[in-house]
Design a protein around this motif. Structure first.
Motif, short mmCIF file in Angstrom:
data_model
loop_
_atom_site.label_atom_id
_atom_site.label_comp_id
_atom_site.label_asym_id
_atom_site.label_seq_id
_atom_site.Cartn_x
_atom_site.Cartn_y
_atom_site.Cartn_z
N ASN A 50 0.87 -9.18 6.76
CA ASN A 50 1.26 -9.80 4.89
C ASN A 50 0.84 -9.04 4.48
OD1 ASN A 50 4.25 -9.30 4.76
ND2 ASN A 50 4.34 -11.55 4.97
N VAL A 51 -0.93 -10.01 5.18
CA VAL A 51 -2.39 -9.91 4.51
C VAL A 51 -2.98 -8.80 4.58
CG1 VAL A 51 -4.26 -10.37 5.62
CG2 VAL A 51 -2.56 -12.23 5.65
N HIS A 99 -1.31 -5.80 4.52
CA HIS A 99 -0.18 -4.90 3.12
C HIS A 99 -1.64 -5.28 2.36
CE1 HIS A 99 3.17 -2.44 1.96
NE2 HIS A 99 3.30 -3.72 1.26
N ASP A 100 -1.43 -6.49 2.16
CA ASP A 100 -1.76 -6.44 1.09
C ASP A 100 -3.18 -6.43 0.47
OD1 ASP A 100 0.49 -7.95 -0.19
OD2 ASP A 100 -0.53 -10.58 0.43
N ASP A 101 -4.01 -6.59 1.94
CA ASP A 101 -5.18 -5.55 1.39
C ASP A 101 -5.03 -4.36 1.10
OD1 ASP A 101 -6.70 -8.29 2.41
OD2 ASP A 101 -7.19 -7.91 3.79
N LEU A 110 -3.17 -2.84 0.12
CA LEU A 110 -2.11 -2.27 -2.10
C LEU A 110 -3.56 -2.87 -2.51
CD1 LEU A 110 -0.47 -1.94 -3.10
CD2 LEU A 110 0.51 -4.29 -3.55
N LYS A 111 -4.59 -3.70 -2.10
CA LYS A 111 -5.86 -4.02 -3.17
C LYS A 111 -6.55 -2.97 -2.95
CE LYS A 111 -5.31 -9.25 -2.77
NZ LYS A 111 -6.37 -10.10 -1.72
#
Length: 182
Positions: free
Chosen positions: A116-117, A119-121, A123-124
């Motif tokens: 999840n981290v 994936h968030d990175d 996306l950011k």
């Protein structure tokens, strides 16, 4: 008399006259705000929907029908826009509530947290890259609206421009971001 003016502006707008769109907007804005506030008391939602209706009218001007009662047509469009937005917000809130309920009941494994981290990175990074492709003015207004949480009125005051210009600039920036993030 005003309805006749609005009908004339409508016809001119259908033919591509941007000034006629502005005249129609100026003639109807406060009536639409009052009407929208009867549907929902969230003034930001109402203002967003009023502006969205006029942006949609301009985008679809070539396909718009000849209309006898412009006020009724635009008010109906505003009502539909607001109901769509309220429905979307309701679905979003329901989905978020379900996610939080599931999160509480399920503990994520260490591997799932890492995924999840990552994936968030990603996306950011994509979002940051897309924002860098906006004009400097669009970047500034996106920063003020979404990162500092200012209203359109506050943004207009801070940047010495009209509320309409601030809204349109942010709308164009969001439109560009959607294209870049597809």
């Amino acid at each position: 008399m005003l309805e006749n003016n609005n009908r004339d502006h409508w016809e001119q707008m259908r033919l591509g006259d941007k000034q006629a769109l502005f005249e129609l907007y100026n003639n109807m804005y406060f009536h639409l705000i009052r009407f929208g506030l009867q549907i929902n008391a969230d003034d930001e939602l109402v203002k967003d929907c009023v502006n969205q209706v006029f942006l949609n009218l301009w985008d679809k001007r070539a396909r718009l029908p000849k209309v006898e009662n412009v006020n009724a047509y635009v008010m109906t469009a505003l009502k539909r826009c607001m109901l769509d937005q309220l429905s979307y917000l309701n679905k979003t809130n329901t989905a978020l509530n379900q996610m939080f309920a599931e999160d509480r009941s399920n503990e994520l494994s260490y591997e799932e947290i890492l995924i999840n981290v990552q994936h968030d990175d990603e996306l950011k990074k994509k979002l940051s890259s897309a924002i860098q492709q906006l004009t400097p003015r669009q970047m500034e207004l996106i920063q003020l609206k979404f990162f500092e949480g200012l209203s359109y009125e506050q943004i207009a005051d801070r940047t010495s421009q009209t509320v309409k210009t601030a809204y349109n600039t942010i709308y164009d920036a969001i439109k560009s971001l959607r294209k870049l993030l597809k």
